[in-house]
Structures are given as C-alpha cells and as structure tokens.
Design a protein around this motif. Sequence first.
Motif, PDB file in Angstrom:
ATOM      1  N   PHE A  32       0.834  -1.210   0.000  1.00 30.01           N
ATOM      2  CA  PHE A  32       0.000   0.000   0.000  1.00 30.01           C
ATOM      3  C   PHE A  32       0.867   1.258   0.000  1.00 30.01           C
ATOM      4  CE2 PHE A  32      -3.990  -1.926   2.276  1.00 30.01           C
ATOM      5  CZ  PHE A  32      -4.250  -2.673   1.131  1.00 30.01           C
ATOM      6  N   PHE A  33       1.940   1.218   0.789  1.00 33.36           N
ATOM      7  CA  PHE A  33       2.811   2.395   0.883  1.00 33.36           C
ATOM      8  C   PHE A  33       3.782   2.462  -0.286  1.00 33.36           C
ATOM      9  CE2 PHE A  33       6.213   5.093   2.461  1.00 33.36           C
ATOM     10  CZ  PHE A  33       5.511   6.117   3.075  1.00 33.36           C
ATOM     11  N   GLN A  34       4.314   1.333  -0.702  1.00 31.68           N
ATOM     12  CA  GLN A  34       5.273   1.309  -1.816  1.00 31.68           C
ATOM     13  C   GLN A  34       4.642   1.838  -3.100  1.00 31.68           C
ATOM     14  OE1 GLN A  34       8.660   0.456  -1.972  1.00 31.68           O
ATOM     15  NE2 GLN A  34       8.491   0.608   0.251  1.00 31.68           N
ATOM     16  N   ARG A  35       3.333   1.700  -3.218  1.00 31.62           N
ATOM     17  CA  ARG A  35       2.616   2.221  -4.382  1.00 31.62           C
ATOM     18  C   ARG A  35       2.836   3.730  -4.563  1.00 31.62           C
ATOM     19  NH1 ARG A  35      -2.050   4.562  -3.104  1.00 31.62           N
ATOM     20  NH2 ARG A  35      -3.507   5.182  -4.730  1.00 31.62           N
ATOM     21  N   LEU A  36       3.080   4.427  -3.466  1.00 36.10           N
ATOM     22  CA  LEU A  36       3.261   5.889  -3.535  1.00 36.10           C
ATOM     23  C   LEU A  36       4.511   6.272  -4.322  1.00 36.10           C
ATOM     24  CD1 LEU A  36       2.304   6.970   0.109  1.00 36.10           C
ATOM     25  CD2 LEU A  36       0.844   6.881  -1.916  1.00 36.10           C
ATOM     26  N   ARG A  37       5.414   5.315  -4.538  1.00 35.63           N
ATOM     27  CA  ARG A  37       6.596   5.585  -5.362  1.00 35.63           C
ATOM     28  C   ARG A  37       6.217   5.900  -6.812  1.00 35.63           C
ATOM     29  NH1 ARG A  37      11.652   3.859  -3.390  1.00 35.63           N
ATOM     30  NH2 ARG A  37      11.608   2.541  -1.524  1.00 35.63           N
ATOM     31  N   GLY A  99      -4.101   7.623   0.648  1.00 42.15           N
ATOM     32  CA  GLY A  99      -5.316   7.459  -0.149  1.00 42.15           C
ATOM     33  C   GLY A  99      -5.277   8.103  -1.517  1.00 42.15           C
ATOM     34  N   HIS A 100      -4.174   8.764  -1.853  1.00 42.57           N
ATOM     35  CA  HIS A 100      -4.101   9.418  -3.164  1.00 42.57           C
ATOM     36  C   HIS A 100      -4.105   8.395  -4.292  1.00 42.57           C
ATOM     37  CE1 HIS A 100      -3.895  13.730  -2.941  1.00 42.57           C
ATOM     38  NE2 HIS A 100      -3.068  13.684  -1.907  1.00 42.57           N
ATOM     39  N   GLY A 101      -4.788   8.761  -5.365  1.00 48.83           N
ATOM     40  CA  GLY A 101      -4.798   7.941  -6.564  1.00 48.83           C
ATOM     41  C   GLY A 101      -3.862   8.516  -7.605  1.00 48.83           C
ATOM     42  N   PRO A 102      -3.929   8.008  -8.843  1.00 47.37           N
ATOM     43  CA  PRO A 102      -3.054   8.496  -9.912  1.00 47.37           C
ATOM     44  C   PRO A 102      -3.133  10.010 -10.072  1.00 47.37           C
ATOM     45  CG  PRO A 102      -4.253   6.559 -10.634  1.00 47.37           C
ATOM     46  CD  PRO A 102      -4.818   6.922  -9.295  1.00 47.37           C
ATOM     47  N   THR A 255      -5.482  -1.029 -18.018  1.00 44.07           N
ATOM     48  CA  THR A 255      -4.998  -2.005 -17.047  1.00 44.07           C
ATOM     49  C   THR A 255      -6.187  -2.490 -16.212  1.00 44.07           C
ATOM     50  OG1 THR A 255      -4.536  -0.285 -15.411  1.00 44.07           O
ATOM     51  CG2 THR A 255      -2.743  -0.854 -16.913  1.00 44.07           C
ATOM     52  N   PRO A 256      -6.116  -3.683 -15.615  1.00 41.84           N
ATOM     53  CA  PRO A 256      -7.276  -4.235 -14.894  1.00 41.84           C
ATOM     54  C   PRO A 256      -7.846  -3.310 -13.820  1.00 41.84           C
ATOM     55  CG  PRO A 256      -5.604  -5.927 -15.196  1.00 41.84           C
ATOM     56  CD  PRO A 256      -4.998  -4.643 -15.675  1.00 41.84           C
ATOM     57  N   ALA A 257      -6.970  -2.687 -13.040  1.00 45.53           N
ATOM     58  CA  ALA A 257      -7.450  -1.806 -11.968  1.00 45.53           C
ATOM     59  C   ALA A 257      -8.148  -0.581 -12.541  1.00 45.53           C
ATOM     60  CB  ALA A 257      -6.282  -1.387 -11.076  1.00 45.53           C
ATOM     61  N   LEU A 258      -7.557   0.011 -13.574  1.00 47.38           N
ATOM     62  CA  LEU A 258      -8.163   1.197 -14.186  1.00 47.38           C
ATOM     63  C   LEU A 258      -9.464   0.826 -14.885  1.00 47.38           C
ATOM     64  CD1 LEU A 258      -8.048   4.182 -14.883  1.00 47.38           C
ATOM     65  CD2 LEU A 258      -6.581   3.634 -16.832  1.00 47.38           C
ATOM     66  N   LYS A 259      -9.501  -0.341 -15.488  1.00 50.27           N
ATOM     67  CA  LYS A 259     -10.701  -0.788 -16.214  1.00 50.27           C
ATOM     68  C   LYS A 259     -11.911  -0.850 -15.289  1.00 50.27           C
ATOM     69  CE  LYS A 259     -11.859  -4.051 -19.886  1.00 50.27           C
ATOM     70  NZ  LYS A 259     -11.858  -2.982 -20.900  1.00 50.27           N
ATOM     71  N   LEU A 260     -11.697  -1.333 -14.071  1.00 56.44           N
ATOM     72  CA  LEU A 260     -12.794  -1.403 -13.105  1.00 56.44           C
ATOM     73  C   LEU A 260     -13.380  -0.019 -12.831  1.00 56.44           C
ATOM     74  CD1 LEU A 260     -14.400  -3.028 -10.834  1.00 56.44           C
ATOM     75  CD2 LEU A 260     -12.656  -2.160  -9.283  1.00 56.44           C
ATOM     76  N   LEU A 261     -12.508   0.971 -12.680  1.00 58.88           N
ATOM     77  CA  LEU A 261     -12.976   2.322 -12.360  1.00 58.88           C
ATOM     78  C   LEU A 261     -13.618   2.991 -13.566  1.00 58.88           C
ATOM     79  CD1 LEU A 261     -10.250   3.753  -9.973  1.00 58.88           C
ATOM     80  CD2 LEU A 261     -12.182   2.282  -9.503  1.00 58.88           C
ATOM     81  N   LEU A 262     -13.257   2.566 -14.773  1.00 57.01           N
ATOM     82  CA  LEU A 262     -13.912   3.091 -15.972  1.00 57.01           C
ATOM     83  C   LEU A 262     -15.295   2.478 -16.138  1.00 57.01           C
ATOM     84  CD1 LEU A 262     -10.971   3.060 -18.568  1.00 57.01           C
ATOM     85  CD2 LEU A 262     -11.769   4.976 -17.172  1.00 57.01           C
ATOM     86  N   GLU A 263     -15.424   1.229 -15.752  1.00 58.99           N
ATOM     87  CA  GLU A 263     -16.691   0.504 -15.939  1.00 58.99           C
ATOM     88  C   GLU A 263     -17.742   0.900 -14.916  1.00 58.99           C
ATOM     89  OE1 GLU A 263     -14.831  -3.681 -17.726  1.00 58.99           O
ATOM     90  OE2 GLU A 263     -15.351  -3.504 -15.597  1.00 58.99           O
ATOM     91  N   ARG A 264     -17.295   1.281 -13.710  1.00 61.69           N
ATOM     92  CA  ARG A 264     -18.240   1.533 -12.622  1.00 61.69           C
ATOM     93  C   ARG A 264     -18.089   2.943 -12.054  1.00 61.69           C
ATOM     94  NH1 ARG A 264     -17.677  -3.249  -8.347  1.00 61.69           N
ATOM     95  NH2 ARG A 264     -19.277  -1.955  -7.365  1.00 61.69           N
ATOM     96  N   ASN A 265     -19.193   3.480 -11.557  1.00 62.48           N
ATOM     97  CA  ASN A 265     -19.162   4.762 -10.846  1.00 62.48           C
ATOM     98  C   ASN A 265     -19.090   4.454  -9.352  1.00 62.48           C
ATOM     99  OD1 ASN A 265     -19.429   6.425 -13.188  1.00 62.48           O
ATOM    100  ND2 ASN A 265     -21.585   5.841 -13.272  1.00 62.48           N
ATOM    101  N   PHE A 281      -7.959  -0.661  -6.012  1.00 65.62           N
ATOM    102  CA  PHE A 281      -7.528   0.744  -6.046  1.00 65.62           C
ATOM    103  C   PHE A 281      -6.054   0.856  -5.662  1.00 65.62           C
ATOM    104  CE2 PHE A 281      -6.925   5.020  -4.359  1.00 65.62           C
ATOM    105  CZ  PHE A 281      -7.518   5.797  -5.358  1.00 65.62           C
ATOM    106  N   ALA A 282      -5.617  -0.026  -4.761  1.00 65.56           N
ATOM    107  CA  ALA A 282      -4.227  -0.011  -4.295  1.00 65.56           C
ATOM    108  C   ALA A 282      -3.245  -0.427  -5.383  1.00 65.56           C
ATOM    109  CB  ALA A 282      -4.066  -0.916  -3.077  1.00 65.56           C
ATOM    110  N   LEU A 283      -3.751  -0.960  -6.481  1.00 63.61           N
ATOM    111  CA  LEU A 283      -2.888  -1.315  -7.611  1.00 63.61           C
ATOM    112  C   LEU A 283      -2.725  -0.159  -8.591  1.00 63.61           C
ATOM    113  CD1 LEU A 283      -4.309  -4.882  -8.393  1.00 63.61           C
ATOM    114  CD2 LEU A 283      -2.255  -4.315  -7.065  1.00 63.61           C
ATOM    115  N   LEU A 284      -3.513   0.890  -8.396  1.00 63.32           N
ATOM    116  CA  LEU A 284      -3.525   2.016  -9.330  1.00 63.32           C
ATOM    117  C   LEU A 284      -2.439   3.038  -9.029  1.00 63.32           C
ATOM    118  CD1 LEU A 284      -7.234   3.152  -9.818  1.00 63.32           C
ATOM    119  CD2 LEU A 284      -5.636   2.546 -11.627  1.00 63.32           C
TER     120      LEU A 284
END
Length: 409
Positions: A32-37, A99-102, A255-265, A281-284
């Motif tokens: 979760f934290f390493q994702r911030l890199r 909690g920040h995203g892309p 990408t799979p994680a982004l695809k989910l957020l495009l498909e759903r509100n 979301f943690a993969l984004l």
Amino acid sequence: MTTNKNKIINDPVYGFITIPNDLIFEIIEHPFFQRLRQIKQLGMTSLIYPGALHTRFHHAIGSMYLMQQTLYSLRSKNVEISNEEFEGCLIAILLHDIGHGPFSHTLEFNLLNQVKHEQLSVLFFERLNTEFNGHLDLALKIFTNQYPRKFFSQLVSSQLDIDRLDYLKRDSYFTGVSEGKIGSERIINMLNVHDDEIVVEEKGIYSIENFLSARRLMYWQVYLHKTAVSAEEMLIKLIKRAKFLTQNGVKVEATPALKLLLERNIELRHFHEDPEILDLFALLDDTDVWASMKFWREHEDTVLSGLSSKLLERRIFKIILANEKPLKEWVDTLKNKIQVKYQLSAEELEFFTGSGQISNSAYISSGQKIKIMTKKGLVLDIVKATDLPNIKAMSKIVTKHFFCWPEVD
C-alpha cells in the motif's frame, strides 16, 4: 516482522533519514505504501518543470522526518510526549496521503464518484491497522482527530502542519522555484503547545510570514501554473471520455485496476460493501494512466485518441486566466473553429475545451488559525498579532477564471 536494523534513506532535501523502528519500517515496506513511489507529488507539473518528478513516497518520508524533529523540539520545551504518542504521530503523518490515486489531486473526483483522498486514507489506515494487529490504533485516532490531545492532530493537518512544511520545501527544491523556499527548521523550533493547541512563539513571526508568502507564490507559480491547469484539465476530460465510452459499450483498453474504475461509478459506500475494491484501487498509480494512453492514442474515437496523443506529445491546450469569465461570444466563435478543424460533433466538442475557476489563499482567517504566543503569554491569531500588511493581504482569497482549447490556427 522484519528487523529494521536502523534502515537509512538518503533524502535529497534533508540528507540521511533513519527509519526509527521495526513497525514503521514494515509499514513503509507494505505494498500500500510502496505504491506511492509511482504517484507523482505534483501530477502533471513535470510537463512545465522537468525536475518535478518527486513522488508521494518522497513527501511521506520527508514529512515523517520533520515530524520527528518537531516532537523532539517540543519535548525539549517540556511538552510531555510519551513514546507511544511519538510513534503514533510519526505513523499518522507517514500515512496522511496514502489514499491518493493516480496524479494526486488531478483525478480525485473523476476516477471515483466524489470520494476524497482523505476518506480513502482512513480506509487504508484501518486495513493496515487490522493487518498490524491494532498497533496503529493511536495513530488512527490522531489522524482522524479523535485523540484527546488535539495538538497532535494539528501537527498532521492544520494551516501550519508538517505536511505543508515538507511539500513547500520539497516542491520548491524539485521545481527549482526558489520563491517557495521556507525555513522549516526555524519554524519547527518556534513551535510550542499552549492549552493543548500548537502555537508559534512570537520571535518566529517573520518565519511564518515567509511561510505564508512562499505558499501563495508557489500556488501561482507551480500548483496553479496555467499550463499545469490546462494539462490537468485535458487529463480530466480524457478520463471522462474513457469512462463515457466504456459505460456505453465501446471497448477501451486499460490495465485491470483502471478498467474497473472506468466501468463503474464507484462511491465511498462501495468500498465498505466490497473490501476487494480497496485492493484494486491499491494497484492504481500514474503508470496505469500513461500506459493506457498509449493504447488510446490508436483508438477509433477522435476524442480519446486526440487527447491521448496531445498529452503524450506535450501538445497542451492554450489557456487564458482572467479575473472575469471570458465573453460568451468569444467562446462560441472559438468553439465553432475547433469543431470545424477537428470535425467534432457537438457532444465531442465539450471534451476538447475546458473551463472553470481556480482559487489561491495562503491563509484562511476563518479556518483553524495560526496562533502566535507573545512573550507575555498572550495567544493571538497571526492576523491580529502582526502589523505586517502582507499577512492581512494573504488572508484574502483570489479567484481566477480559465478557458482552455486546442490550437485552431
């Protein structure tokens, strides 16, 4: 738990930072934290300032270091801080942006439906607390302002918090904008606690003036730089278009994680109903969007391919910033030219222009105040404590309107 062995990080702003204990080391090592890199601190700003490639990871580690120095300083002034409170405060600031995203703030309300990054930070915090067997309880209370000793929460989030002390100094360093430099060490050494609130000793008042001035200048020169505003507006339009197409049955590679957020509100309640959404979301991170753009530039949809190509090639929309909204007649004429040149439908045209407003306020006098403690022990709002006209002026909110569009000539 992996043994820390006094791990050291070499930070370009502060030098060597020692990770204080095993628990904090394990939190930093967590995915979760390493994702911030992979999430840039300043979103699209590197398109304007090439050095602005630093990440949320940098900022979080730097904030932890400054918090450490602050707590040491307060202890030296006989402010009672237990070892548990010390650790809790370090963890709270370390995870304040988890909690920040892309692209950080840019896509905050577009990938998800009105979910703030602070709300996601709490969800990540709670999940980590479960994984670490409740050892983050105190840190979570400080982060959510539920801990009885309120000054700890003020150090994490207020108008003079550790978050701001780090990002101003760090963003100034990496952009090369010297006007943003602040004396964070001086400010930290001037902090004290009075009636469970953070106060600034009177002799630090000029450092606070410099801090507020630097923040205001950084907003105009960096955070609200007109080219960055335009690039971010393009990215917002791009994601909106990708969501629109996906939800209307058009195939859009992602990408799979982004695809989910495009498909759903996805709203906040969905995270509570389905814990796996947080894991997705943690993969984004930023790379999901950049990689997807490389597919989208070849897409048959004119808007999706056009915006992707322009962003990848740094062909940023032109932009005007003004105190008033641009005249409707001027906007309509320009839109007609854009529609003709790019052969857009009326519906597609809305994705090829952007408008809105931006605001800059260094100090909100109606909010949680920066308090000065005089040598006589009086505590005053900084606006009342100083005769400096700059601080009074900086408490005013300045709003500008913008309109951006692609080249038509």
